[in-house]
Design an enzyme around this catalytic site. Structure first.
Site, PDB file in Angstrom:
ATOM      1  CG  HIS A 145      -9.835   4.615   3.168  1.00  0.00           C
ATOM      2  ND1 HIS A 145      -8.655   5.239   3.426  1.00  0.00           N
ATOM      3  CD2 HIS A 145     -10.692   5.049   4.126  1.00  0.00           C
ATOM      4  CE1 HIS A 145      -8.779   6.018   4.490  1.00  0.00           C
ATOM      5  NE2 HIS A 145     -10.022   5.925   4.937  1.00  0.00           N
ATOM      6  CE  LYS A 162      -7.712   1.817  -0.973  1.00  0.00           C
ATOM      7  NZ  LYS A 162      -6.626   2.730  -0.651  1.00  0.00           N
ATOM      8  CG  HIS A 203      -5.015   2.366   5.617  1.00  0.00           C
ATOM      9  ND1 HIS A 203      -6.369   2.171   5.768  1.00  0.00           N
ATOM     10  CD2 HIS A 203      -4.884   3.263   4.607  1.00  0.00           C
ATOM     11  CE1 HIS A 203      -7.007   2.913   4.887  1.00  0.00           C
ATOM     12  NE2 HIS A 203      -6.137   3.576   4.171  1.00  0.00           N
ATOM     13  CG  HIS A 239      -1.860   1.149   1.282  1.00  0.00           C
ATOM     14  ND1 HIS A 239      -3.219   0.990   1.499  1.00  0.00           N
ATOM     15  CD2 HIS A 239      -1.683   2.484   1.133  1.00  0.00           C
ATOM     16  CE1 HIS A 239      -3.815   2.162   1.477  1.00  0.00           C
ATOM     17  NE2 HIS A 239      -2.903   3.098   1.265  1.00  0.00           N
ATOM     18  CG  HIS A 255      -0.690   7.026  -1.015  1.00  0.00           C
ATOM     19  ND1 HIS A 255      -1.918   7.107  -1.647  1.00  0.00           N
ATOM     20  CD2 HIS A 255      -0.914   6.379   0.158  1.00  0.00           C
ATOM     21  CE1 HIS A 255      -2.839   6.543  -0.873  1.00  0.00           C
ATOM     22  NE2 HIS A 255      -2.262   6.094   0.225  1.00  0.00           N
ATOM     23  CG  LEU A 256       5.079   5.438  -5.648  1.00  0.00           C
ATOM     24  CD1 LEU A 256       5.377   4.537  -6.840  1.00  0.00           C
ATOM     25  CD2 LEU A 256       6.357   5.763  -4.877  1.00  0.00           C
ATOM     26  CG  ASP A 258      -1.482   4.820   4.114  1.00  0.00           C
ATOM     27  OD1 ASP A 258      -1.585   5.213   2.935  1.00  0.00           O
ATOM     28  OD2 ASP A 258      -2.211   5.226   5.030  1.00  0.00           O
TER      29      ASP A 258
HETATM   30  C1  NCD Z   1      -3.535   8.918   2.089  1.00  0.00           C
HETATM   31  C2  NCD Z   1      -3.036   9.975   1.097  1.00  0.00           C
HETATM   32  O1  NCD Z   1      -2.511  11.006   1.539  1.00  0.00           O
HETATM   33  O2  NCD Z   1      -3.139   9.753  -0.097  1.00  0.00           O
HETATM   34  N1  NCD Z   1      -3.618   9.508   3.381  1.00  0.00           N
HETATM   35  C3  NCD Z   1      -3.696   8.884   4.576  1.00  0.00           C
HETATM   36  O3  NCD Z   1      -3.867   9.567   5.596  1.00  0.00           O
HETATM   37  N2  NCD Z   1      -3.568   7.582   4.691  1.00  0.00           N
HETATM   38  C4  NCD Z   1      -4.844   8.361   1.618  1.00  0.00           C
HETATM   39  C5  NCD Z   1      -5.258   7.077   2.284  1.00  0.00           C
HETATM   40  O4  NCD Z   1      -4.557   6.067   2.219  1.00  0.00           O
HETATM   41  O5  NCD Z   1      -6.327   7.040   2.894  1.00  0.00           O
HETATM   42 ZN    ZN Z   2      -3.118   5.064   1.667  1.00  0.00          ZN
HETATM   43 ZN    ZN Z   3      -6.766   4.990   2.787  1.00  0.00          ZN
END
Ligand code: NCD
Ligand code: ZN
Ligand code: ZN
Length: 349
Positions: free
Chosen positions: A137, A100, A175, A14, A16-17, A248
């Site tokens: 999520h 997702k 998460h 999991h 985010h890039l 995450d």
């Molecule tokens: C994530 C994001 O910033 O993209 N933020 C987070 O608090 N986990 C989005 C997500 O995974 O819910």
């Molecule tokens: Zn996330």
């Molecule tokens: Zn999330």
């Protein structure tokens, strides 16, 4: 004598890039340690179909450091307009690995999310048929529901009925933050997996709020009380096959975190495996770190474990205070910035 330990190369299920300057700034930290990652589709605009995912995947590959063999797996954003044929084509051609689900409004860049899951039965049936997992999520967005209760409420009122309607659908609770989520995953162990983040293993809401408000601990689902943290640590360190690492890692520019209304997300990539090692060592379960970080995820997704290894050495080091980003974002502050960790990854690329 320096203690060291070798484990199979881990994967991040999991991640985010982002895109552009941010992508170029954050990708090397992940690619240095992780073999593969499930890349989240919540860009602006989001990655909602096979063609967009293929284009994003190419931008990620182009941003990789020379010589890196890191492999991005793409998740497609489920919307009210998702086309089941496109998903099936994306999955079968290898471009997409998963879908997702963001309930509309639940988190960062989720405004294109699903407003009515019932209307998507056809899409979910198709995914169940072809074995394409749904990553969730898991939080309700009803303004009446307290923020701290939103995950448990989602499991009861949304996910339990969804699993009952779609008996073959495979799901990952992303998460997870509560003991209820851990119980839920165990109760559906035949087809539900669960990612756990380093921040939820190392912290609870006291770490975020006692003695001052710490914006770099703020993420969604929000850190819960210590009892929940303990349940997550127990699940992660147990070696149980359903629980695996999803960092995450969610970078936001420093000025967007340290402000009057800060963004949700912790940038964990610069120390992701080391943060996990810290949590596992404190629990006295370092021997199960490899299962959590490197074995259980591939098993759930039906891909081979990585052939190569990483070495962790027990040698204190400090998490960097800041990571520069070109352009207007300027930089991001990692989770645990400036803190000392006991384990360090030795054979960085
Ligand atoms: C994530 C994001 O910033 O993209 N933020 C987070 O608090 N986990 C989005 C997500 O995974 O819910
Ligand atoms: Zn996330
Ligand atoms: Zn999330």
């Amino acid at each position: 004598m320096t203690l060291s330990m070798q484990i199979r190369r881990p994967d991040d299920w999991h991640l985010h890039l982002r895109d552009g300057d941010m992508l170029r700034a954050v990708l090397p930290a992940t690619a240095a340690v992780m073999g593969r990652a499930m890349v989240m589709p919540n860009l602006r605009p989001p990655v909602v179909d096979t063609a967009t995912a293929a284009a994003y995947r190419s931008r990620i590959l182009a941003a990789l450091p020379d010589g890196s063999d890191f492999q991005p797996f793409m998740a497609c954003y489920l919307t009210d307009r998702t086309d089941p044929d496109d998903l099936a084509h994306g999955f079968e051609s290898g471009v997409l690995k998963a879908v997702k689900l963001y309930p509309a409004g639940a988190t960062t860049n989720s405004d294109s999310g699903v407003t009515n899951l019932d209307a998507l039965s056809g899409v979910l049936e198709r995914m169940a048929d072809i074995g394409m997992p749904l990553l969730v999520h898991g939080e309700v967005t009803d303004p009446e529901v307290d923020l701290f209760d939103r995950e448990a409420r989602f499991l009861d009122t949304v996910l339990e009925p969804l699993l009952a309607r779609h008996r073959k659908l495979r799901v990952v609770v992303e998460h997870a933050t509560t003991s209820e989520a851990v119980d839920f995953v165990r109760a559906h162990a035949d087809r539900v997996g669960c990612t756990l983040t380093p921040q939820h293993l190392l912290a609870n809401r006291n770490h975020m709020l006692v003695g001052g408000i710490r914006p770099h601990f703020y993420c969604l689902p929000i850190l819960k009380r210590a009892r929940h943290q303990q349940a997550l640590i127990q699940a992660a360190t147990s070696g149980e096959a359903n629980f695996f690492l999803g960092t995450d890692s969610a970078p936001h520019a420093k000025h967007l975190k340290e402000t009057s209304c800060g963004c949700a997300g912790c940038y964990t990539a610069p120390a992701a495996l080391e943060l996990c090692a810290e949590a596992f060592e404190r629990a006295g379960e370092l021997q199960n770190l490899e299962a959590f970080a490197s074995v259980n995820g591939p098993t759930f997704y039906g891909v081979p474990v990585n052939e190569d290894t990483v070495t962790l050495v027990r040698e204190p080091w400090q998490v960097p205070a800041f990571a520069e980003v070109s352009g207007p974002a300027k930089g991001v502050v990692p989770f645990y910035a400036g803190e000392t960790l006991q384990w360090r990854v030795a054979n960085m690329l």
